[in-house]
Design an enzyme around this catalytic site. Structure first.
Site, PDB file in Angstrom:
ATOM      1  N   TYR A  89      14.293  14.196  50.421  1.00  0.00           N
ATOM      2  CA  TYR A  89      14.089  12.685  50.063  1.00  0.00           C
ATOM      3  C   TYR A  89      14.763  11.772  50.772  1.00  0.00           C
ATOM      4  O   TYR A  89      15.318  10.651  50.247  1.00  0.00           O
ATOM      5  CB  TYR A  89      14.117  12.539  48.702  1.00  0.00           C
ATOM      6  N   CYS A 145      20.194  -6.376  56.064  1.00  0.00           N
ATOM      7  CA  CYS A 145      20.626  -7.141  55.235  1.00  0.00           C
ATOM      8  C   CYS A 145      20.270  -7.372  53.822  1.00  0.00           C
ATOM      9  O   CYS A 145      19.408  -8.171  53.365  1.00  0.00           O
ATOM     10  CB  CYS A 145      19.804  -8.633  56.185  1.00  0.00           C
ATOM     11  N   GLY A 176      11.180  21.405  45.592  1.00  0.00           N
ATOM     12  CA  GLY A 176      11.229  20.676  47.071  1.00  0.00           C
ATOM     13  C   GLY A 176      12.775  20.457  47.160  1.00  0.00           C
ATOM     14  O   GLY A 176      13.363  21.244  48.016  1.00  0.00           O
ATOM     15  N   ARG A 177      13.544  19.811  46.431  1.00  0.00           N
ATOM     16  CA  ARG A 177      14.873  19.359  46.664  1.00  0.00           C
ATOM     17  C   ARG A 177      15.652  20.631  46.622  1.00  0.00           C
ATOM     18  O   ARG A 177      16.571  20.720  47.568  1.00  0.00           O
ATOM     19  CB  ARG A 177      15.249  18.412  45.261  1.00  0.00           C
ATOM     20  N   ARG A 235      18.155   6.973  48.725  1.00  0.00           N
ATOM     21  CA  ARG A 235      18.580   7.145  47.391  1.00  0.00           C
ATOM     22  C   ARG A 235      19.702   6.648  46.727  1.00  0.00           C
ATOM     23  O   ARG A 235      19.373   6.014  45.608  1.00  0.00           O
ATOM     24  CB  ARG A 235      18.804   8.657  47.465  1.00  0.00           C
TER      25      ARG A 235
END
Ligand code: LLP
Length: 425
Positions: free
Chosen positions: A383, A354, A287-288, A324
């Protein structure tokens, strides 16, 4: 920045020039589509897929892109058109594949520890390639649903090889203490029992030991264990057609000169050498590695302020756009789109949400920036958008795909009306 397949597509055409994605100016994209904006290079995505396909060309193989990394329909369609299969983990991801590339349904593997009956039915009806089954009770349910729908289910047991992979604990999956897979020692018995079922076809064995794994060694160790299991099964009369080596190959989030080519070659060598005795089909689920470096999150600086001796650069992107750093202490390089003269200084780059956890970088040395400047958060293609949320009732970013000299909006910016639509008072 070097060869296209091996580095980031984000570059300065001349030293000191503003940043481009391939042939397209990021300043122009920000003007046209606004910020925060995810920008992806289609060319790099296709090149990365091709690297895996070439590395395993010596045997029958299928690269099943892990949809969870970036599930944009346009990216799924792009990959399907280049022969990719898909690794999915939900009925929703299957619907995405069916919407983007219905012809790829037969190239889908379905992973995940908690498939529901409705998801299993959807996948059986769609005629996916195989279910990566993660427990004995899931296999029982699969047999029941297959019988009900009169569709034979191909399955692979996802075994847990008990191999340590050096990565962040949240994304490590191959140890017995993790929730994933079936103890590899129990697998032969389960295959033997399943072989009697009319509705189950033992298709393969699968493994996935974690994500962002930088060394090829743990992949080799896991594959050696899988290889032993496959040989043992052959002796017991269960002949599997496929081994699924999972995903997990990591990138270098720090280095500009990261070279993808030898990384994929090392990975393929480790997998192939452990699987030398197996002549069947190989599946992998990256994937990555396919999408991370193809993408950047483009954001505009809203304010720069000093609190005591700290300088904060406040951007219009926040942790809801890219979680991430907050979730895994992940590092993303930050490149000012237009470089200003002056000495780099340590700053915190933070979003408007916040929470003190809403940061992209802390004490990062950055060239001087002013309000209105654009920053590119690099290696954000995986991601990033996929893990974005509407926290603080923030509409999610728009997404743009750059192909050659063309840029195309593949997801419009959400509106507040989109966010409020499902609710009633
Ligand atoms: N196959 C299975 C069964 C998986 O669970 C995963 C990722 C992959 C393939 C793809 O792994 P990759 O090649 O992308 O490493 N959100 C985290 C990563 C979570 C990975 C989960 N599973 C992050 O941002 O680092």
């Amino acid at each position: 920045m070097g060869q296209p397949a091996s580095s980031r597509p984000f570059h300065r055409p001349r030293p000191g020039a503003a940043l481009y994605c391939g042939k397209v100016s990021l300043e122009a994209l920000a003007r046209r589509f606004g910020t925060p904006l995810y920008v992806y290079s289609a060319d790099q995505i296709v090149e990365r897929l091709a690297l895996f396909q070439a590395a395993f060309a010596g045997r029958e193989h299928l690269v099943c892109y892990a949809v969870k990394a970036n599930s944009a329909l346009a990216i799924l369609k792009l990959l399907a058109g280049r022969g990719a299969g898909f690794d999915i983990v939900s009925g929703g991801e299957l619907e995405r594949v069916l919407a983007a590339a219905p012809e790829a349904a037969g190239r889908v593997v379905f992973s995940g520890v908690g498939k529901t009956p409705a998801e299993i039915d959807l996948a059986l009806e769609a005629g996916i390639l195989a279910f990566n089954v993660e427990s004995e009770s899931e296999l029982d349910l699969l047999a029941e649903r297959a019988q009900k729908l009169k569709r034979r289910a191909r399955f692979a047991l996802r075994v847990n090889p008990d191999v340590f992979a050096d990565t962040h604990p949240y994304i490590s999956t191959g140890l017995r203490e993790h929730k994933f897979g079936i103890d590899i020692r129990q697998a032969p018995k389960i295959y033997r029992n399943a072989a009697h079922s009319r509705w189950l076809e033992p298709y393969g064995v699968s493994v996935h030991i974690g994500s962002q794994i930088r060394s090829a060694d743990p992949f080799g160790s896991a594959m050696e264990r899988v290889s032993k299991l496959v040989a043992q099964l052959v002796r017991e009369g269960v002949r599997l057609q496929a081994v699924d080596a999972g995903g997990g190959l990591g990138i270098d989030y720090h280095a500009a000169g990261f070279d993808a080519v030898p990384k994929v070659a090392e990975y393929a060598a480790a997998v192939e050498s452990a699987l030398a005795g197996f002549k069947g089909r190989l599946l992998i689920e990256p994937g990555r590695f396919v999408v991370a470096q193809a993408g950047a999150l483009l954001t505009r600086v809203l304010y720069v302020k000093r609190n005591g001796n700290k300088t904060f650069v406040i951007t219009d992107a926040a942790m809801n756009d890219l979680i991430r750093p907050a979730l895994y202490q992940a590092h993303h390089e930050i490149a000012p789109v237009r470089l200003r003269a002056g000495k780099p200084r340590p700053v915190d780059v933070v979003g408007p949400v916040c929470e003190s956890g809403d940061f992209f970088a802390r004490d990062r040395s950055l060239a001087p920036v002013d309000p209105g400047d654009l920053l590119a958060l690099l290696d954000a293609g995986a991601y990033g958008m996929a893990q974005s949320s509407n926290y603080n009732t923030r509409p999610r970013a728009a997404e743009v795909l750059v192909e050659g000299a063309q840029a195309r909006l593949i997801r419009r910016r959400e509106t507040i009306a989109d966010l409020l639509a499902p609710e009633s008072i």
